[in-house]
Design an enzyme around this catalytic site. Sequence first.
Site, PDB file in Angstrom:
ATOM      1  N   ASP A 315     -37.689  20.367 -41.509  1.00  0.00           N
ATOM      2  CA  ASP A 315     -38.276  19.035 -41.447  1.00  0.00           C
ATOM      3  C   ASP A 315     -39.794  19.222 -41.432  1.00  0.00           C
ATOM      4  OD1 ASP A 315     -38.688  16.215 -40.748  1.00  0.00           O
ATOM      5  OD2 ASP A 315     -39.150  16.991 -38.757  1.00  0.00           O
ATOM      6  N   ASP A 515     -36.713  18.101 -35.435  1.00  0.00           N
ATOM      7  CA  ASP A 515     -37.069  17.674 -34.081  1.00  0.00           C
ATOM      8  C   ASP A 515     -36.738  16.218 -33.773  1.00  0.00           C
ATOM      9  OD1 ASP A 515     -39.198  16.676 -35.787  1.00  0.00           O
ATOM     10  OD2 ASP A 515     -40.264  16.229 -33.925  1.00  0.00           O
ATOM     11  N   ASP A 519     -33.397  13.661 -37.765  1.00  0.00           N
ATOM     12  CA  ASP A 519     -32.902  14.981 -38.171  1.00  0.00           C
ATOM     13  C   ASP A 519     -31.515  15.284 -37.604  1.00  0.00           C
ATOM     14  OD1 ASP A 519     -35.336  15.635 -39.481  1.00  0.00           O
ATOM     15  OD2 ASP A 519     -36.222  16.158 -37.552  1.00  0.00           O
TER      16      ASP A 519
END
Length: 631
Positions: A315, A515, A519
Site C-alpha cells: 500500500d 496499514d 487494506d
Amino acid sequence: MWSLPEVRWAATATVLFAAGGILHLAGAPSWSWWGLYLACYAAGGWEPGLSGLRALRDRTLDVDLLMVVAAIGAAAIGQVFDGALLIVIFATSGALEALATKRTEDAVRGLLDLAPEQATRLGEHGEDRVPAADLAVGETILVRPGERIGADGQVIAGASAVDQAGITGESVPADKAVGDEVFAGTLNGSGVLRVRVTRPAAETVIARIVAMVREATATKAGTQLFIEKVEQRYSVVMVAATVALFAVPLLWGVPLQEALLRAMTFMIVASPCAVVLATMPPLLAAIANAGRHGVLVKSAVAMEQLGSVTQVAFDKTGTLTEGRPHVTGVHVLPGAGLDERRLLALAASAEQGSEHPLGRAVVRAARAAGLPPGQAVAFGSRPGLGVRARVEGRLVEVGSPAHLLDAGDEAAARLVDDLQRGGHTAVVTRVDGTTAGVLALADRMRPGAAEAVARLTTLTGTTPVLLTGDNPRAAHRLAGQAGITDVRAGLLPAGKVAAVRELQADGARVALVGDGVNDAPALAGAHAGIAMGRTGSDLALDTADAVITRDELSAVPAVLALARRARRLVVANLVIAFTFIAVLVAWDLFGDLPLPLGVAGHEGSTVIVGLNGLRLLRGAAWRRAAGASSV
C-alpha cells in the site's frame, strides 16, 4: 483472552505439567507427579479428544485423537512425561488459534463502529435524528462539521474537505462539492454538507469491506501447517499398524503381555512427537526472534506462509509513506516582490488558524525553516476552498487553484499543472489580490523504503507491486522514488482484493503490506498480510498475519528471510524425525527392540530436532536474515 475456554484449559494444563515436572526432577514420590501429569492430560486433552471422537463419528481420523491415544499409550507403558508434553503442545496450539480467531472477529465488529449509528435526516418537517441503518435511497441527510457521514451518497449542497483515508487511502482530505460522492464512515471537515443517500446501509462501501474481510478470513482459516496436511493418512496407517501389531501375534499364540508391549513400543516410536517438534520449534523460535526485533508474527502458520512468499505488494499511504502531507517546494512567481522564505512565512501566518491538514503542513514547514507564523487578523475559512487573513496589514489568501487562480494567471496555471503532473498537491498563495506563488505538498516516503524494495526484489526475484487508492500521478511519483514499476492506483478496497487475486492467479504467493481499514480485505485475502503497527488501523492489525511494530520497512525483507530459513530447518528436522521413526519402527517390526532403547531413540530424535529448531532464537539468526535480504 481469559474469557476463551481454550486459553484457560491450555494454561491449566501447562501449570500442571510444570508442577509435575518440578516434583519429578526433585525426586518426589511417584504418585505425586503422576497425579499432576494425569491432571494435565485431563485439562488439556479432553477437548481435542472429544473433537477427535466427533471426527471419528464422521469417519475421519483426526490427528487430535491420535495425539491423545499416543499420550495414553505413553502413560500405559510408564512414559507419562512424554504424553503430558504432547498434550501441552496441542492444547497451546489450539488456544493460540482460538485467540487469533476471536481478535479478528472483534476487529471486524469494531469496523462497523466507523459508520455512525445515527444520522440527521432532512424532511418536510425539518431535521430528524434517525438510525443510519434506516436511511433509504433518495433521502437527504445533513452532515455537520466534524461528524462522520452516515451513508454513501452524493453531495447536493455545501462544500467541505472529507477525510476518507480509511476507504481510499488518500493521504490528504478530499475536497467535496456538489455532485461529488461521499462514503459512510468518513470524517467531514469544517464545512456543512447535504448528502442524498445512494446506497442502503447493507450495501455501503464500509459494509462491503466487512463482508470481504469475513469472507477472506474464513477462507484462510483452512490453512494448515505442512505436517498437518498429511495427518489423515499418517494417522490411519499408524493406528492400523498398532492394532495389527497387537492382534496378529495374539492370533499366532503370542502371550498377551508380549504382544501388548510390542504394540505399545511401536506406538511410542512411531508417534509423531519428533515430527510435531520438527515443525513447531523452528517456527516458534523464528516468531520469538522476530518479536525481539519489532515484528509480531501471530502464529506458526503465519510464519510458514511468510517463508513461501514470492511476490510483495505495498500500500502507499502510511506504508511506503509517512501518511501525512509535507511542503516539498515553495515557488515564487516573477514580479511578486517576495522571496521563498517570505512567501512561506505569509502563507503559514494565514494558515495558523486552519484545521485543514494542508494548512497544518504549511505551518510545520515554516516553523521547521525557523519562520514562526506571525499574527493574523480577520481570519476566514471557506471549506474546500481555502483561507484568508490579514498579516502585517496585507491580505493573504491561501487555497485551491480552482478557487484562487484567475483566467489571466497563465504562469501560475502552468506551474500548478506541472506540479500536479508530478504527483504533488498545489496550494496557491495570493497577496493583496495578486498571485504571489504556489506551494507544492506531497506525502513523504518512509526512510529506507527504496532499500527495502531493492532487498525484496533480490530476495523474491520479483519487483514489489504498488496498490493504492490514491491518484495515479501521486502513485507513480512515489513508486519512481521507491524503485517500483508496477503501479495500480485509484483502487477501492475491492480493487485491491482483485489485484491480489490477479497476482495469485499467475502463481504468485503474495504478501501485502498495508496499514488502513481499506487494506484489511486484501490483507486477509493475501497469502500473508503484514501491517504497519504504529499507523495501522485496529482492523488492519488484527487481520494481518504479522505486524511491524516499529514501522521500519527494513523489517519486511528481514522477516521474510528469517521465515525462509525457518522453513528450511523444518524440512531438515522432518528428514531427521522420519529417519529415526523409520529405523526404530523397522527394528521393532523385524527385530527385538528393547523398550528402553526405543524410548531413548524416540526421545533422542525429539531432543535433536527441538534443539536444531531453537537455533533460530539466537540474535545472529536475525542478523543473518537481515543480511541475506540485502544480497
